[in-house]
Design a protein around this motif. Sequence first.
Motif, PDB file in Angstrom:
ATOM      1  N   PRO A   1      -3.101  12.755 -44.640  1.00 54.49           N
ATOM      2  CA  PRO A   1      -2.961  12.964 -46.163  1.00 54.49           C
ATOM      3  C   PRO A   1      -1.365  12.854 -46.949  1.00 54.49           C
ATOM      4  O   PRO A   1      -1.776  12.335 -48.045  1.00 54.49           O
ATOM      5  N   ASN A   2      -0.598  13.973 -46.366  1.00 50.55           N
ATOM      6  CA  ASN A   2       0.495  13.636 -46.762  1.00 50.55           C
ATOM      7  C   ASN A   2       0.945  12.462 -46.902  1.00 50.55           C
ATOM      8  O   ASN A   2       2.036  11.537 -48.058  1.00 50.55           O
ATOM      9  N   LEU A   3       0.716  11.282 -45.859  1.00 51.28           N
ATOM     10  CA  LEU A   3       1.964  10.205 -45.799  1.00 51.28           C
ATOM     11  C   LEU A   3       0.722   9.126 -46.977  1.00 51.28           C
ATOM     12  O   LEU A   3       1.282   8.467 -48.111  1.00 51.28           O
ATOM     13  N   ASP A   4      -0.141   9.600 -47.155  1.00 53.57           N
ATOM     14  CA  ASP A   4      -0.932   8.662 -47.978  1.00 53.57           C
ATOM     15  C   ASP A   4      -0.965   9.147 -49.769  1.00 53.57           C
ATOM     16  O   ASP A   4      -0.292   8.378 -50.654  1.00 53.57           O
ATOM     17  N   GLU A   5       0.209  10.811 -49.827  1.00 53.97           N
ATOM     18  CA  GLU A   5       0.388  11.008 -51.066  1.00 53.97           C
ATOM     19  C   GLU A   5       1.476   9.874 -51.328  1.00 53.97           C
ATOM     20  O   GLU A   5       1.946  10.616 -52.676  1.00 53.97           O
ATOM     21  N   VAL A   6       2.609  10.294 -50.260  1.00 60.70           N
ATOM     22  CA  VAL A   6       4.048   9.689 -50.772  1.00 60.70           C
ATOM     23  C   VAL A   6       3.834   8.306 -51.336  1.00 60.70           C
ATOM     24  O   VAL A   6       4.100   7.899 -51.623  1.00 60.70           O
ATOM     25  N   VAL A   7       2.421   7.636 -50.421  1.00 62.95           N
ATOM     26  CA  VAL A   7       2.182   6.417 -50.643  1.00 62.95           C
ATOM     27  C   VAL A   7       2.212   6.551 -51.677  1.00 62.95           C
ATOM     28  O   VAL A   7       2.349   5.132 -52.750  1.00 62.95           O
ATOM     29  N   ASP A   8       0.816   6.673 -52.489  1.00 60.25           N
ATOM     30  CA  ASP A   8      -0.023   6.934 -53.288  1.00 60.25           C
ATOM     31  C   ASP A   8       0.941   6.996 -55.393  1.00 60.25           C
ATOM     32  O   ASP A   8       1.369   6.735 -55.882  1.00 60.25           O
ATOM     33  N   LYS A   9       2.331   7.852 -54.023  1.00 61.35           N
ATOM     34  CA  LYS A   9       3.395   8.765 -55.857  1.00 61.35           C
ATOM     35  C   LYS A   9       4.251   6.829 -55.939  1.00 61.35           C
ATOM     36  O   LYS A   9       5.587   7.149 -56.717  1.00 61.35           O
ATOM     37  N   GLY A  10       4.261   6.106 -54.914  1.00 65.30           N
ATOM     38  CA  GLY A  10       5.388   5.300 -54.731  1.00 65.30           C
ATOM     39  C   GLY A  10       6.889   5.344 -53.968  1.00 65.30           C
ATOM     40  O   GLY A  10       7.578   3.878 -54.106  1.00 65.30           O
ATOM     41  N   LEU A  11       6.414   6.768 -53.260  1.00 63.24           N
ATOM     42  CA  LEU A  11       7.856   6.614 -52.791  1.00 63.24           C
ATOM     43  C   LEU A  11       7.921   5.839 -51.052  1.00 63.24           C
ATOM     44  O   LEU A  11       9.555   5.710 -50.443  1.00 63.24           O
ATOM     45  N   VAL A  12       6.782   4.940 -50.863  1.00 66.23           N
ATOM     46  CA  VAL A  12       6.488   4.700 -49.346  1.00 66.23           C
ATOM     47  C   VAL A  12       5.776   3.815 -49.597  1.00 66.23           C
ATOM     48  O   VAL A  12       5.214   3.804 -50.396  1.00 66.23           O
ATOM     49  N   GLU A  13       6.369   2.853 -48.706  1.00 70.63           N
ATOM     50  CA  GLU A  13       5.168   1.425 -48.587  1.00 70.63           C
ATOM     51  C   GLU A  13       4.358   1.169 -47.464  1.00 70.63           C
ATOM     52  O   GLU A  13       5.262   2.001 -46.196  1.00 70.63           O
ATOM     53  N   LYS A  14       2.952   1.477 -47.381  1.00 68.04           N
ATOM     54  CA  LYS A  14       2.618   1.150 -45.977  1.00 68.04           C
ATOM     55  C   LYS A  14       2.140   0.410 -45.724  1.00 68.04           C
ATOM     56  O   LYS A  14       1.699  -0.635 -46.440  1.00 68.04           O
ATOM     57  N   GLY A  15       2.362  -0.951 -44.630  1.00 72.16           N
ATOM     58  CA  GLY A  15       2.478  -1.818 -43.974  1.00 72.16           C
ATOM     59  C   GLY A  15       1.167  -1.631 -42.649  1.00 72.16           C
ATOM     60  O   GLY A  15       1.389  -0.686 -41.952  1.00 72.16           O
ATOM     61  N   GLN A  16       0.712  -2.968 -42.180  1.00 72.97           N
ATOM     62  CA  GLN A  16       0.445  -2.893 -41.255  1.00 72.97           C
ATOM     63  C   GLN A  16      -0.055  -3.940 -40.164  1.00 72.97           C
ATOM     64  O   GLN A  16       1.133  -5.122 -40.390  1.00 72.97           O
ATOM     65  N   LEU A  17       0.703  -2.842 -38.267  1.00 70.70           N
ATOM     66  CA  LEU A  17       1.064  -3.768 -37.443  1.00 70.70           C
ATOM     67  C   LEU A  17      -0.570  -4.683 -37.182  1.00 70.70           C
ATOM     68  O   LEU A  17       0.607  -5.329 -36.531  1.00 70.70           O
ATOM     69  N   ASP A  18      -1.616  -3.735 -36.663  1.00 65.64           N
ATOM     70  CA  ASP A  18      -2.142  -4.673 -36.014  1.00 65.64           C
ATOM     71  C   ASP A  18      -3.234  -3.603 -36.812  1.00 65.64           C
ATOM     72  O   ASP A  18      -3.111  -3.136 -37.751  1.00 65.64           O
ATOM     73  N   LYS A  19      -4.766  -4.284 -35.627  1.00 64.68           N
ATOM     74  CA  LYS A  19      -6.096  -3.702 -36.878  1.00 64.68           C
ATOM     75  C   LYS A  19      -6.048  -1.787 -37.204  1.00 64.68           C
ATOM     76  O   LYS A  19      -6.684  -1.384 -37.942  1.00 64.68           O
ATOM     77  N   ARG A  20      -5.377  -1.545 -36.353  1.00 65.64           N
ATOM     78  CA  ARG A  20      -5.748   0.070 -36.131  1.00 65.64           C
ATOM     79  C   ARG A  20      -4.325   1.033 -36.272  1.00 65.64           C
ATOM     80  O   ARG A  20      -4.163   1.769 -36.098  1.00 65.64           O
ATOM     81  N   THR A  21      -2.856  -0.073 -36.481  1.00 70.06           N
ATOM     82  CA  THR A  21      -1.522   0.769 -36.375  1.00 70.06           C
ATOM     83  C   THR A  21      -0.573   0.226 -37.948  1.00 70.06           C
ATOM     84  O   THR A  21      -0.422  -1.135 -37.708  1.00 70.06           O
ATOM     85  N   ASN A  22      -0.854   1.373 -38.476  1.00 63.06           N
ATOM     86  CA  ASN A  22       0.386   0.845 -39.979  1.00 63.06           C
ATOM     87  C   ASN A  22       1.654   2.002 -39.478  1.00 63.06           C
ATOM     88  O   ASN A  22       1.937   1.788 -38.478  1.00 63.06           O
TER      89      ASN A  22
ATOM     90  N   MET B   1      10.623  14.143 -57.075  1.00 59.92           N
ATOM     91  CA  MET B   1      10.420  15.090 -55.890  1.00 59.92           C
ATOM     92  C   MET B   1       9.962  15.978 -56.338  1.00 59.92           C
ATOM     93  O   MET B   1      10.060  16.898 -55.219  1.00 59.92           O
ATOM     94  N   TYR B   2      10.101  16.674 -57.417  1.00 58.07           N
ATOM     95  CA  TYR B   2      10.158  17.632 -57.626  1.00 58.07           C
ATOM     96  C   TYR B   2       8.156  18.296 -57.871  1.00 58.07           C
ATOM     97  O   TYR B   2       8.179  19.290 -57.490  1.00 58.07           O
ATOM     98  N   ASP B   3       7.576  17.627 -57.286  1.00 56.10           N
ATOM     99  CA  ASP B   3       6.437  17.503 -57.417  1.00 56.10           C
ATOM    100  C   ASP B   3       5.603  17.147 -55.726  1.00 56.10           C
ATOM    101  O   ASP B   3       4.839  17.522 -55.207  1.00 56.10           O
ATOM    102  N   LEU B   4       6.088  16.921 -55.037  1.00 49.86           N
ATOM    103  CA  LEU B   4       6.033  17.146 -53.660  1.00 49.86           C
ATOM    104  C   LEU B   4       6.502  18.030 -52.761  1.00 49.86           C
ATOM    105  O   LEU B   4       7.159  19.073 -53.288  1.00 49.86           O
ATOM    106  N   THR B   5       5.660  18.618 -51.622  1.00 51.21           N
ATOM    107  CA  THR B   5       5.712  19.827 -51.370  1.00 51.21           C
ATOM    108  C   THR B   5       6.788  19.645 -49.761  1.00 51.21           C
ATOM    109  O   THR B   5       7.304  18.513 -49.882  1.00 51.21           O
ATOM    110  N   GLY B   6       7.234  20.816 -49.584  1.00 47.08           N
ATOM    111  CA  GLY B   6       8.207  20.237 -48.321  1.00 47.08           C
ATOM    112  C   GLY B   6       8.006  19.246 -48.065  1.00 47.08           C
ATOM    113  O   GLY B   6       8.954  18.319 -46.734  1.00 47.08           O
TER     114      GLY B   6
END
Length: 97
Positions: free
Chosen positions: A45-66, A1-6
């Motif tokens: 980009p910040n959502l992608d960063e927390v996903v990349d760090k393994g803190l959040v998972e991203k799923g797909q509701l439909d072709k346009r919505t995660n 968590m120390y490497d995350l921005t506020g």
Amino acid sequence: MYDLTGFQRDVLYAIAGQDEPHGLAIKDELENYYETEIHHGRLYPNLDEVVDKGLVEKGQLDKRTNYYTITARGRRELEARREWEDQYVGGFTSSDG
């Protein structure tokens, strides 16, 4: 968590407080908190960063919505952060001043 921005920490809290929110729901929650507009160029980009760090998972509701969910690791990180914060502010009450 120390490497995350506020902001990234706030993203985690916003996700943890909702049931599989999509990006716009997270954006709305953060805009309410910050009392200002959050641009897509800041949020995603910040959502992608927390996903990349393994803190959040991203799923797909439909072709346009995660949707996003906090991972077990993300929950542990939030709990550790809360414990750390409580060392410093846990004893305060609303009448402390």
